[in-house]
Design a protein around this motif. Sequence first.
Motif: not given
Length: 344
Positions: A177-200
């Motif tokens: 789901t879309y929420d699955d995508r957003l949750q992974t981005i949040e998990n990455v952000r909370q870990a202090g990792i730079s976020v790379c996210s875009g689209g096609i």
Amino acid sequence: MQDALTTTPLRTDWSMDEIRAIYHKPVLELIVEAAQVHKQYQATGEVQVCTLLSVKTGGCPEDCAYCPQAARYHTDVPVHKLLSNEVVFDAAQKAKDAGSTRFCMGAAWREVRDNRDFDRVLEMVEGVNDMGLEVCCTLGMVNEYQAERLKQAGLYAYNHNLDTSEENYSNIITTRTYDDRLQTIENVRQAGISVCSGGIIGLGETDSDRIAMLHVLSNLPQHPESVPVNALVPVEGTPLAEQPRVSVWEMVRMIATARILMPKTMVRLSAGRQEMSTVEQAMCFLAGANSIFSGDKLLTTPNPGFNDDQAMFELLGLTPRKSFQENSGCGVKVVATEGALAAE
């Protein structure tokens, strides 16, 4: 006049109407505005060169309609298990020698599992980090614990694209789901990792879908540090094999709008570059793109090689961006404001 870098706010409260108005501006006017914002926040003429390696190819259980690595589609992409550390480190060293400052590793997984393969990826992350490269991974969904482990291993960035709008998402992917995508981005952000996210773009979506995806990205609590803008590369055997090529003007609109909405973000001219002329790529750089993938392949699809890109850099007077370099615009705060970006 005060220094614009300290007075122009970054925004995370863009409305759909505001983004729509920007996106639909006359294209030359849009390019000029994006170029002005780019010059205010970035070192113009500086482009980050990245290399993407598929460390585990094919056999993915997902049904992403654009992807030749999905197990359910019959494509010519060969399946291979996780590469050895030695092969990965050799590829990373060659990329560094050729001028790349970020090395990205992709694995055709739906999600990371806590097993020996993940342990080996952590070893790869540590080894590439030790080379002085920004190391990035795209491994599918990750939970908080896995993101923390990646951070501890030295991961600099994590890629997890939204692909398209939430409204169009189920037409492209049904296995998450879309929420699955957003949750992974949040998990990455909370870990202090730079976020790379875009689209096609080029998936059969509408302009409204593109605008809606940019709305989500630009209204995250913190803008992604990197936003790849990909043009679909149709692959025989996938459901989107017959999609027409995206025009350069569509790419320019996406890049320019992303640059205006997210001024400090690295906007990456990604998939589809193989089909673009140097003039078309130059238009994208003028519109605010300041990062590319270089190397003969982008995971499994063709991509311009290092020599071609070196010649283009020399022709256009572009300078490779150094590793671990924060954007200029220090001290610019992210605040909620009304209206468009304005400099006092």
